[in-house]
Design a protein around this motif. Sequence first.
Motif, PDB file in Angstrom:
ATOM      1  N   LEU A 184       0.821  -1.205   0.000  1.00 26.31           N
ATOM      2  CA  LEU A 184       0.000   0.000   0.000  1.00 26.31           C
ATOM      3  C   LEU A 184       0.857   1.259   0.000  1.00 26.31           C
ATOM      4  O   LEU A 184       0.550   2.246  -0.680  1.00 26.31           O
ATOM      5  N   SER A 185       1.953   1.214   0.755  1.00 26.50           N
ATOM      6  CA  SER A 185       2.858   2.364   0.790  1.00 26.50           C
ATOM      7  C   SER A 185       3.488   2.602  -0.576  1.00 26.50           C
ATOM      8  O   SER A 185       3.666   3.756  -1.003  1.00 26.50           O
ATOM      9  N   LEU A 186       3.820   1.527  -1.273  1.00 27.34           N
ATOM     10  CA  LEU A 186       4.414   1.664  -2.596  1.00 27.34           C
ATOM     11  C   LEU A 186       3.422   2.241  -3.599  1.00 27.34           C
ATOM     12  O   LEU A 186       3.783   3.087  -4.429  1.00 27.34           O
ATOM     13  N   ALA A 194       3.270   5.856  -3.009  1.00 24.01           N
ATOM     14  CA  ALA A 194       4.468   6.527  -3.508  1.00 24.01           C
ATOM     15  C   ALA A 194       4.472   6.602  -5.034  1.00 24.01           C
ATOM     16  O   ALA A 194       4.942   7.584  -5.614  1.00 24.01           O
ATOM     17  N   ILE A 195       3.954   5.565  -5.698  1.00 29.93           N
ATOM     18  CA  ILE A 195       3.886   5.586  -7.169  1.00 29.93           C
ATOM     19  C   ILE A 195       2.933   6.686  -7.625  1.00 29.93           C
ATOM     20  O   ILE A 195       3.175   7.343  -8.645  1.00 29.93           O
ATOM     21  N   SER A 196       1.854   6.910  -6.886  1.00 30.77           N
ATOM     22  CA  SER A 196       0.929   7.986  -7.270  1.00 30.77           C
ATOM     23  C   SER A 196       1.629   9.338  -7.185  1.00 30.77           C
ATOM     24  O   SER A 196       1.390  10.229  -8.013  1.00 30.77           O
ATOM     25  N   ARG A 197       2.508   9.502  -6.228  1.00 32.18           N
ATOM     26  CA  ARG A 197       3.283  10.743  -6.137  1.00 32.18           C
ATOM     27  C   ARG A 197       4.237  10.866  -7.311  1.00 32.18           C
ATOM     28  O   ARG A 197       4.435  11.960  -7.863  1.00 32.18           O
ATOM     29  N   GLY A 213      -1.038   6.217   6.841  1.00 38.42           N
ATOM     30  CA  GLY A 213      -1.712   5.602   7.987  1.00 38.42           C
ATOM     31  C   GLY A 213      -3.169   5.263   7.726  1.00 38.42           C
ATOM     32  O   GLY A 213      -3.607   4.121   7.945  1.00 38.42           O
ATOM     33  N   PRO A 214      -3.976   6.201   7.236  1.00 42.76           N
ATOM     34  CA  PRO A 214      -5.384   5.884   6.946  1.00 42.76           C
ATOM     35  C   PRO A 214      -5.551   4.806   5.871  1.00 42.76           C
ATOM     36  O   PRO A 214      -6.518   4.034   5.916  1.00 42.76           O
ATOM     37  N   LEU A 215      -4.630   4.726   4.918  1.00 42.32           N
ATOM     38  CA  LEU A 215      -4.709   3.669   3.899  1.00 42.32           C
ATOM     39  C   LEU A 215      -4.527   2.293   4.528  1.00 42.32           C
ATOM     40  O   LEU A 215      -5.176   1.322   4.122  1.00 42.32           O
ATOM     41  N   LEU A 216      -3.635   2.211   5.509  1.00 42.06           N
ATOM     42  CA  LEU A 216      -3.400   0.934   6.180  1.00 42.06           C
ATOM     43  C   LEU A 216      -4.635   0.495   6.966  1.00 42.06           C
ATOM     44  O   LEU A 216      -4.914  -0.692   7.088  1.00 42.06           O
ATOM     45  N   VAL A 217      -5.371   1.462   7.485  1.00 40.69           N
ATOM     46  CA  VAL A 217      -6.610   1.150   8.208  1.00 40.69           C
ATOM     47  C   VAL A 217      -7.685   0.665   7.244  1.00 40.69           C
ATOM     48  O   VAL A 217      -8.364  -0.339   7.481  1.00 40.69           O
ATOM     49  N   GLU A 218      -7.835   1.377   6.102  1.00 41.32           N
ATOM     50  CA  GLU A 218      -8.919   1.073   5.172  1.00 41.32           C
ATOM     51  C   GLU A 218      -8.666  -0.195   4.363  1.00 41.32           C
ATOM     52  O   GLU A 218      -9.594  -0.992   4.145  1.00 41.32           O
ATOM     53  N   PHE A 219      -7.415  -0.404   3.923  1.00 45.33           N
ATOM     54  CA  PHE A 219      -7.142  -1.500   2.991  1.00 45.33           C
ATOM     55  C   PHE A 219      -6.221  -2.577   3.571  1.00 45.33           C
ATOM     56  O   PHE A 219      -5.921  -3.549   2.883  1.00 45.33           O
ATOM     57  N   ALA A 221      -8.739   5.036  -5.845  1.00 47.64           N
ATOM     58  CA  ALA A 221      -9.224   6.329  -5.360  1.00 47.64           C
ATOM     59  C   ALA A 221      -8.502   6.707  -4.069  1.00 47.64           C
ATOM     60  O   ALA A 221      -8.117   7.863  -3.875  1.00 47.64           O
ATOM     61  N   GLY A 222      -8.283   5.731  -3.196  1.00 51.36           N
ATOM     62  CA  GLY A 222      -7.642   6.004  -1.917  1.00 51.36           C
ATOM     63  C   GLY A 222      -6.166   6.322  -2.031  1.00 51.36           C
ATOM     64  O   GLY A 222      -5.641   7.147  -1.274  1.00 51.36           O
ATOM     65  N   THR A 223      -5.487   5.664  -2.948  1.00 48.43           N
ATOM     66  CA  THR A 223      -4.039   5.837  -3.062  1.00 48.43           C
ATOM     67  C   THR A 223      -3.638   6.926  -4.055  1.00 48.43           C
ATOM     68  O   THR A 223      -2.443   7.152  -4.272  1.00 48.43           O
TER      69      THR A 223
END
Length: 428
Positions: free
Chosen positions: A143-145, A148-151, A170-176, A262-264
């Motif tokens: 998820l972190s990657l 980072a790819i979206s950036r 942090g919120p991405l880790l909670v949601e996904f 959408a989230g990332t």
Amino acid sequence: MIAAGRIHDSSYRPTSLPGMGLGDIRYEHVIAATEEFRCLGRDEFLRTYSFGRAMSYELVLDDRRYDSKAIAGVAHGYATGVFWKARDFSGGAATVARCLRELGFVVETGEPSSNRAALLARLRNLKVSHGPGNPAPSRHQPLSLLWAISRAADERPRLTPWPTFRDEVGPLLVEFGLPNAKATPEYPFWHLQGSELWEVRGIPAELAKRMPTTGTFDEHHPQAGFTVETANLLRDPVTRLEAIATICETYLEDVDRQALFAGTGLSGYTTAGDLLNPSEDGNADGATDEYGRAIGPAPRRDATRSVIVRDEALARRVKELEGNRCQICGTTLRYLNRPYSQAAHIRGLGSPHHGPDELQNLLCLCPNCHVLFDGLEIYVDPDGLVRGTRGDRDPRPLRRDPRHPMDEAHIAYHRTLCALTARKPEVG
């Protein structure tokens, strides 16, 4: 013509002359530049003329590969006496690649396959942890990657400060993340270094022998992100798409892709064309009656936006070649007593796809098939058959006029997009 192999004096700094551009370059000037390239060797050639290595487009001649922008800059010197440097002109599909192709040369996209393969292999083999009682790999690093790819796709800074990473990942880790897994963004922030694709800066060496505490992160304000080499690879849209697909297929197969993207920050990958903006609905803020029906004239508002300038001559050309007949369903429409069809880009022009505006990247489609194609509902398989991503359409061959060349790399890119977003991505 200047003799092939002549070494240009790099101390000479001519100014650009009015009216001189890529149109001055001829076939023999490109050949002379490639011969000098071979004489000097790649590194010396690029150093002499102040170019970096090609990130997306390479000229291919006699089984050798050349950095297309550097070749064009030197060919311009052979043509005019003005040897362009990288900063003097823009490269890419609409400029250098198009010029070289029009002269009869082959220009291909993509990084060297070995570099791309190594990147994808590292993504498939992340050192992810497994929680107690849960055999599934942790999703923190994948998820972190993706975040980072979206950036990278948005051309944002390569390294991100710890507070920003913490607050956005942090919120991405909670949601996904996996059910019952703790949201601990400090772990991927630090441990992604084990992938050899990531680096962390700002932690003193004496504190970096083991993973620092979050208190240490808060105190020293480190930054983390892709290494320079990885960031350069991900500048190529094809490599970037393959990286996203690899991460999703390896670690996030059962996650809803629409919500995930959408989230990332990867919503651009949910369509092959421009994203639709619901706020552009003219009736959204208009007056309605008691049944919710719009009444009165549609409201108006001033708006300023940036749009991609497409080559209308190319659009007319593809329609003429195909006789305004849809290449997918065969429909020939008429509008205002004239034939009507649409020129559809196979690989979208806008972000994040950055496809080229060229004939090889165009299809002639009816409006219905255009919407389905851009919406990733249909794709062209490796055998040239048009199929539905949901498996609910009978395959039919894509019509191809012999005079209408189509780049299989663009078709494969669209097919990968379809596989990425489909619930059952069996698209070849």
